[in-house]
Write a protein that holds these residues in place. Structure first.
Motif: not given
Length: 285
Positions: A143-157, A219-225
């Protein structure tokens, strides 16, 4: 954010609460750096593979749109996708803008649920800049907000893929048209010219990092990395996809303080180096 059309703007709000729970895909939620109050730093030399984000839930229909539009217009709008971790303390906000075309609201929501996410609220409004879909998203298991870069990138794609299922004519305007569209972009962006990086003080406890560069999957994952590899914490941010470019805004800190000038330069130089060479150790595609 809405701009009036003539004397008034058209506004339609839809609020949807999802009670069904879905199991999160482990490929997206394990071993990743996270945004939040206590961001985690990546171990040295660790490389995130964004291959998991290739498995994108697709729209159930490639032709129907909610307003019955067939997309036959002289001017094809450029889709915009914004992932915002700042505006809502309890949810990740995803906004899609695509001219005056309504697209596929319910179908996109279903695709996001397939990623183990809940759409707790959705708003649709139309103004002079086009039609906007806004989704407030949380993890189904916590029930918490999404903050994992890989999940965020999956959302974007996922969002971009679904959008192109309904409006394939726009694939030539998006960098992601190579991966998901029927027509890839007619020209490639020169990364050296397109990349712009700035770091500013944003109070005593954090700095503001702005990145603009050629878009690509992962790209989002790589930037955070790249950022966390030099022990800089990513606290929150916003990631915008527009045409062939991606624009990121990150709130960053070093040991709980704003980044000093020498480290700002190191951060900017590291990002420029890796953005121009996206396949240094492992492919980001």
């Amino acid at each position: 954010m809405a701009v009036a059309m003539g004397s008034a703007s058209v506004h339609l709000a839809v609020q949807i609460c999802c009670n069904n729970e879905f199991k999160a895909n482990a490929a997206f939620v394990t071993g990743s750096p996270r945004f939040g109050n206590k961001p985690l730093c990546c171990p040295a030399r660790r490389r995130f593979s964004s291959s998991a984000t290739r498995l994108i839930p697709r729209a159930s229909s490639a032709t129907a749109v909610e307003d019955g539009s067939n997309g036959d217009t002289d001017t094809i709008p450029t889709p915009k996708v914004i992932i915002d971790l700042d505006s809502d303390p309890d949810a990740t906000v995803v906004e899609i803008t695509f001219g005056d075309r309504l697209g596929a609201l319910l179908d996109t929501m279903n695709a996001l649920k397939n990623l183990g996410l809940n759409v707790v609220k959705a708003n649709v409004f139309l103004d002079s800049s086009g039609k906007h879909n806004k989704f407030a998203i949380t993890k189904a298991d916590t029930g918490r907000k999404v903050d994992d870069p890989e999940v965020l990138e999956a959302i974007r794609l996922t969002v971009i893929n679904n959008l192109l299922q309904y409006h394939p004519e726009s694939s030539s305007q998006l960098a992601m048209g190579v991966a998901f569209g029927v027509d890839p972009p007619k020209q490639q962006v020169d990364v050296d010219i397109a990349t712009h990086i700035s770091v500013f003080d944003d109070g005593p406890d954090r700095s503001l990092l702005l990145v603009e560069t050629a878009d690509r999957p992962g790209l989002l994952v790589d930037l955070v990395k790249i950022i966390t590899d030099i022990n800089v914490n990513v606290e929150s941010g916003e990631f915008d996809t527009e045409g062939l470019l991606a624009k990121a805004k990150f709130h960053v800190s070093y040991k709980g303080k704003a980044i000093i000038k020498p480290l700002q330069q190191v951060l900017a130089n590291s990002l420029r180096y890796f953005l121009r060479r996206p396949t240094t150790e492992e492919a980001s595609f």
